[in-house]
Design an enzyme around this catalytic site. Structure first.
Site, PDB file in Angstrom:
ATOM      1  CE1 TYR A 267      -3.434   2.815   0.784  1.00  8.98           C
ATOM      2  CE2 TYR A 267      -2.023   3.343   2.650  1.00  8.98           C
ATOM      3  CZ  TYR A 267      -3.081   3.672   1.818  1.00  8.98           C
ATOM      4  OH  TYR A 267      -3.765   4.853   1.997  1.00  8.98           O
TER       5      TYR A 267
ATOM      6  CB  THR B 106     -13.322   6.452   6.046  1.00  8.80           C
ATOM      7  OG1 THR B 106     -12.076   5.763   5.884  1.00  8.80           O
ATOM      8  CG2 THR B 106     -13.075   7.947   6.020  1.00  8.80           C
TER       9      THR B 106
END
Ligand code: NJP
Length: 229
Positions: A157, A194
């Protein structure tokens, strides 16, 4: 006001919050994602709230170049073009490099790196053909795009987000050479609550906090930050 913004990954999280804020400010916002029904719901909420702008939902799988190109073509036909492009969509498959799956890596490259690059190229093309000289390309990066997060399962990532750092610098250089006032900005959030953060950190919030509190970029100490509805 009245200008057209494209927000990728507008169905939830940071992208949904950005889309809502721009509509509130009076912009025409094309919000794209796969879960278009969530953007339709957000568009209805913006309308009931009486915001002066409009949210236009568009279903697009950003891992598919044909779908991205069709979206830009539809934006050109229906709204003339894009003035602001916010490359927000992103994902993480957290798996160590020594045992992770190629499929997850490919998915991160497709969305975090390739879709961002394709959208940037197409948005620039759209600005240039309409002589828009004050356009803006905004890439939502990550603090993991500036310094490796000391967690083995986030290395790939981080690599895609390091790519976002390099690409933003490259875009800025190309824009300078093109002698335009179109700008490129890269925003690197800390932990924002989130679905993304929930999936990746909520299983162990203390570990997540200690990981991010150990990160320093220049003189800036990273901390877990704000909440986005
Ligand atoms: O992510 P999340 P955030 N095609 O998971 C969309 C960075 N960031 O808002 O298709 C099209 O809530 C997906 O839509 P859907 C992060 O790297 C975050 O937290 O319907 N769209 C959804 O709208 C990312 O770049 C934190 O599933 C696709 C959106 O992307 C950005 O902030 C920390 C898609 C993801 O919503 C937004 O993250 C940090 C596809 N193939 C950086 N795949 C943080 N939250 O803590 C995904 O450092 N999407």
């Amino acid at each position: 006001k009245g200008r057209v913004a494209l927000v990728t990954g507008a169905s939830v999280g940071i992208g949904a919050a950005v889309a809502r804020a721009l509509v509130q400010q009076g912009m025409r916002v094309v919000g794209c994602a796969r879960s278009v029904e969530k953007i339709e719901k957000l568009a209805a909420e913006c309308q009931s709230a009486g915001y002066s702008g409009t949210l236009i939902p568009y279903k697009c799988d950003l891992s598919n170049e044909e779908e991205i190109l069709s979206m830009f073509s539809a934006i050109k036909t229906q709204h003339k073009g894009v003035d602001v492009c916010i490359n927000n969509a992103g994902l993480a498959h957290n798996e160590p490099l020594l045992s992770g799956k190629t499929e997850g890596w490919r998915n991160m490259i497709d969305v975090n790196v390739l879709a961002l690059s394709i959208c940037t190229r197409e948005a620039y093309k759209s600005m240039k053909e309409r002589n828009v000289d004050d356009g803006h390309i905004i890439n939502i990066n990550s603090m993991g795009g500036h310094r490796m997060v000391p967690s083995a399962d986030e290395h790939f990532y981080c690599a895609t987000k390091y790519a976002v750092t390099a690409l933003t610098e490259g875009i800025r250089q190309e824009l300078r050479e093109a002698n335009t006032h179109i700008r490129a900005t890269c925003i690197s959030p800390g932990i924002v609550e989130t679905e993304f953060a929930f999936r990746h950190h909520n299983s162990d919030p203390e570990k997540a906090a200690s990981v991010y509190e150990s990160i320093k970029i220049g003189d800036v100490q990273m901390r877990p930050v704000e909440q986005v509805s």
